[in-house]
Design an enzyme around this catalytic site. Structure first.
Site, mmCIF file in Angstrom:
data_model
loop_
_atom_site.group_PDB
_atom_site.id
_atom_site.type_symbol
_atom_site.label_atom_id
_atom_site.label_comp_id
_atom_site.label_asym_id
_atom_site.label_seq_id
_atom_site.Cartn_x
_atom_site.Cartn_y
_atom_site.Cartn_z
ATOM 1 N N GLY A 59 35.723 38.896 22.355
ATOM 2 C CA GLY A 59 36.531 40.061 22.003
ATOM 3 C C GLY A 59 35.731 40.962 21.103
ATOM 4 N N CYS A 86 32.061 33.169 22.133
ATOM 5 C CA CYS A 86 31.751 34.295 21.249
ATOM 6 C C CYS A 86 32.837 34.466 20.185
ATOM 7 C CB CYS A 86 31.527 35.545 22.092
ATOM 8 S SG CYS A 86 30.577 36.787 21.233
ATOM 9 N N TYR A 87 33.632 35.557 20.226
ATOM 10 C CA TYR A 87 34.701 35.691 19.222
ATOM 11 C C TYR A 87 35.589 34.452 19.205
ATOM 12 C CZ TYR A 87 38.840 37.441 16.804
ATOM 13 O OH TYR A 87 39.883 37.587 15.931
ATOM 14 N N HIS A 173 27.544 34.028 26.426
ATOM 15 C CA HIS A 173 28.551 34.180 27.482
ATOM 16 C C HIS A 173 28.161 33.377 28.726
ATOM 17 C CE1 HIS A 173 31.109 37.231 25.648
ATOM 18 N NE2 HIS A 173 30.005 37.587 25.004
ATOM 19 N N GLU A 175 29.919 33.000 31.342
ATOM 20 C CA GLU A 175 30.568 33.526 32.541
ATOM 21 C C GLU A 175 29.759 34.607 33.253
ATOM 22 O OE1 GLU A 175 31.409 33.996 29.451
ATOM 23 O OE2 GLU A 175 32.233 35.979 29.047
ATOM 24 N N GLY A 229 44.801 47.712 55.355
ATOM 25 C CA GLY A 229 43.907 47.100 54.367
ATOM 26 C C GLY A 229 44.063 45.587 54.323
ATOM 27 N N VAL A 230 43.171 44.958 53.555
ATOM 28 C CA VAL A 230 43.124 43.495 53.557
ATOM 29 C C VAL A 230 44.334 42.852 52.858
ATOM 30 C CG1 VAL A 230 41.451 43.541 51.650
ATOM 31 C CG2 VAL A 230 41.731 41.469 52.921
ATOM 32 N N ASP A 231 44.785 43.423 51.740
ATOM 33 C CA ASP A 231 45.858 42.760 50.980
ATOM 34 C C ASP A 231 47.156 42.672 51.782
ATOM 35 O OD1 ASP A 231 43.920 42.865 49.081
ATOM 36 O OD2 ASP A 231 44.863 44.448 47.895
ATOM 37 N N SER A 232 47.539 43.781 52.396
ATOM 38 C CA SER A 232 48.795 43.745 53.155
ATOM 39 C C SER A 232 48.632 42.890 54.410
ATOM 40 C CB SER A 232 49.275 45.156 53.502
ATOM 41 O OG SER A 232 48.363 45.809 54.350
ATOM 42 N N LYS A 373 40.641 39.060 44.509
ATOM 43 C CA LYS A 373 40.291 39.671 45.790
ATOM 44 C C LYS A 373 39.447 38.742 46.671
ATOM 45 C CE LYS A 373 40.421 43.619 48.099
ATOM 46 N NZ LYS A 373 41.609 44.477 48.196
#
Ligand code: XMP
Length: 517
Positions: A59, A86-87, A173, A175, A229-232, A373
């Site tokens: 943070g 970190c924080y 970090h 990640e 689209g992909v999501d729908s 996603k």
């Protein structure tokens, strides 16, 4: 509910880090279910959720600032493993009696890290490994209960563990991709410290979702809007797998779609999935509403309004419809830590199928709201959707209307579609389609002089746009190879009627936006 998924829940406490989502993705990549929660989630609620482990994100604050975000200190009494990054490390150490001091200069960038204890958190990590630092404060002394696990030249305590509690801290970090062995460290935390086995698998998710959907929906019908689209598409495919003929898909052809888009949706859902697909041909309605309109915001408003009218009218033809499915994804869901509503309450819902108002009177079903996603793409593939749909770049609700600058006419749309499909084809062939986040052609209402054969031409301009981005909030233009751009340009000028010039957009966002309107 299948207990095996959430029984390995990890909670990520968000202390305002730009990387909280990235930490969550890295945890999911280890097949462990995780949720991002507010940093002040009460210990009582944490105990109810019974996570296998907790990660404190980084943070921007300093633990010494008066309003620095805190956690409920009782969390450390629960006996649940904690990894502070970190924080998050500074806060954990400070809360448990370590000493945190301010560095004279902010340390930012790569550092060589020497591992001092190569078991547990650092098992299988090289004795000397590169890590990514980004901090002002650092833990300076570890009197008492903390032991150092790693060090760098400027940071003598780059990683710690508590002597008696399962509490760990990393100054770097793990990640980010700049910490090449970061995923091993995270994996060690999940496996060695928290005892997770990695049960979050797509197949288990599908089975669990199908059970949930059946229970929730009963015998009612569910309307699912498809956008191309992909999501729908993935939402619809999952619903079809769960409740088959109870799903009614509505696809509004607004005349502003890309080449072949409407056919792909028809083929996939009507021919392949045998879905109850309602294709509404509303091309004329949209185009006549847009006649003479040049202002971008005006275009958006008109398209949004006509879409709602058309969708509503079609939905009324579907008897017994009680639910509306939406392809809301995890990044669209902001977690709230209030004890009453738990950590997963939605305070912002994103509508991918054009903003459908609440007044439509349906209950919402959002089966993808736990997924990122890339997980949605994997799910789509497992459900049998074609690659061309699963890997489709995002496409704005107002479609080609915001890529055909100025007034929209059927002729201009045809020109734009033709140029766009050539550009996308060149990207596909060269393997660059998947390496760009979004790519498309824009038709500029700007004529310029050219020569073709013996004649002079005075024709329109096509701009090509391709961007790299993770979140679409900022973006950089893609460094496409010159010969790819050259082929696209030649093919467009030779084949698309009315175009004699192609330019490539080299603006980043900000200050430009991704779309031109
Ligand atoms: P901008 O142009 O704002 O685009 O940099 C960021 C992302 O949002 C998409 N976009 C839209 N999507 N309705 C949508 O559904 C819209 O009006 C709209 N405008 C932009 C854009 O394609 C990009 O992915």
């Amino acid at each position: 509910m299948n207990p095996s998924l959430e029984s390995e829940r990890i909670l990520i406490f968000d202390f305002g880090s730009q990387y909280a989502q990235l930490i969550a993705r890295r945890v999911r990549e280890q097949n462990v279910f995780c949720q991002i929660v507010r940093h002040d989630l009460p210990a009582k609620r944490v105990a109810e959720l019974a996570p296998k482990g907790i990660i404190f994100s980084g943070g921007p604050s300093s633990v010494y600032e008066p309003n620095a975000p805190q956690c409920d200190p009782a969390i450390f009494e629960l006996g649940i493993p904690v990894l502070g990054i970190c924080y998050g490390m500074q806060l954990a150490c400070q809360t448990l009696g370590g000493k945190v001091g301010r560095n004279h200069a902010r340390e930012y960038g790569r550092a060589d890290c020497r591992v001092l204890e190569s078991t547990g958190l650092f098992e299988n990590v090289d004795a000397s490994t590169v890590v990514w630092m980004s901090h002002g404060d650092q833990v300076q002394a570890i009197e008492g209960d903390f032991l150092p696990l790693a060090e760098t030249d400027t940071c003598p305590i780059a990683a710690v563990r508590h002597r008696t509690r399962p509490v760990y801290g990393l100054q770097f970090h793990p990640e980010v991709s700049h910490t090449p062995q970061g995923s091993i460290v995270l994996r060690n935390f999940l496996r060695n410290v928290c005892g997770c086995q990695g049960l979050w698998k797509m197949q288990t998710f599908i089975e669990r979702s199908i059970e949930d959907l059946k229970t929730r929906v009963g015998t009612s019908r569910v309307i699912c809007g498809l956008s191309g689209g992909v999501d729908s598409a993935v939402t619809a495919a999952l619903l079809l797998r769960a409740i088959g003929h109870q799903v009614a898909c509505i696809f509004v052809d607004n005349g502003l779609l890309r080449e072949g888009e409407s056919d792909l949706v028809r083929k996939t859902f009507r021919d392949w999935f045998r879905a109850d697909l309602h294709v509404v041909d509303a091309k004329d309605r949209f185009l006549s509403a847009l006649k003479g309109v040049t202002d971008p915001q005006q275009k958006r408003k008109i398209i949004g309004k006509v879409f709602i009218d058309v969708f509503k009218a079609e939905a009324q033809h579907i008897p017994d419809a009680r639910f509306l499915a939406q392809g809301t994804l995890y990044p669209d869901v902001i977690e709230s830590g209030g004890a009453a509503d738990g950590p997963a309450a939605t305070i912002k819902t994103h509508h991918n199928v054009g903003g459908l108002p609440k007044e439509l009177g349906f209950e919402l079903v959002e089966p993808l709201r736990d997924l990122f996603k890339d997980e949605v793409r994997r799910l789509g593939t497992e459900l049998g959707l074609p690659e061309s749909l699963v890997w489709r770049h995002p496409f704005p609700g107002p479609g080609l209307a915001v890529r055909c600058l100025g007034e929209i006419t059927p002729e201009k749309l045809a020109t734009l579609r033709h140029a766009d499909v050539i550009f996308l084809d060149e990207l596909e062939r060269s393997g660059w389609y998947r390496r760009t986040a979004q790519a498309f052609a824009v038709l500029l209402p700007v004529q310029s002089v050219g020569v073709m054969g013996d004649g002079r031409t005075y024709e329109d301009t096509i701009a090509l746009r391709a961007v790299q981005t993770d979140d679409f909030m900022t973006a950089d233009w893609s460094r496409l190879p010159e010969d790819l751009l050259a082929r696209a340009s030649t093919r467009i000028i030779n084949n698309v009627k009315g175009v004699n010039r192609v330019v490539y957009d080299i603006s980043s966002k900000p200050p430009a936006t991704i779309e031109w309107e």
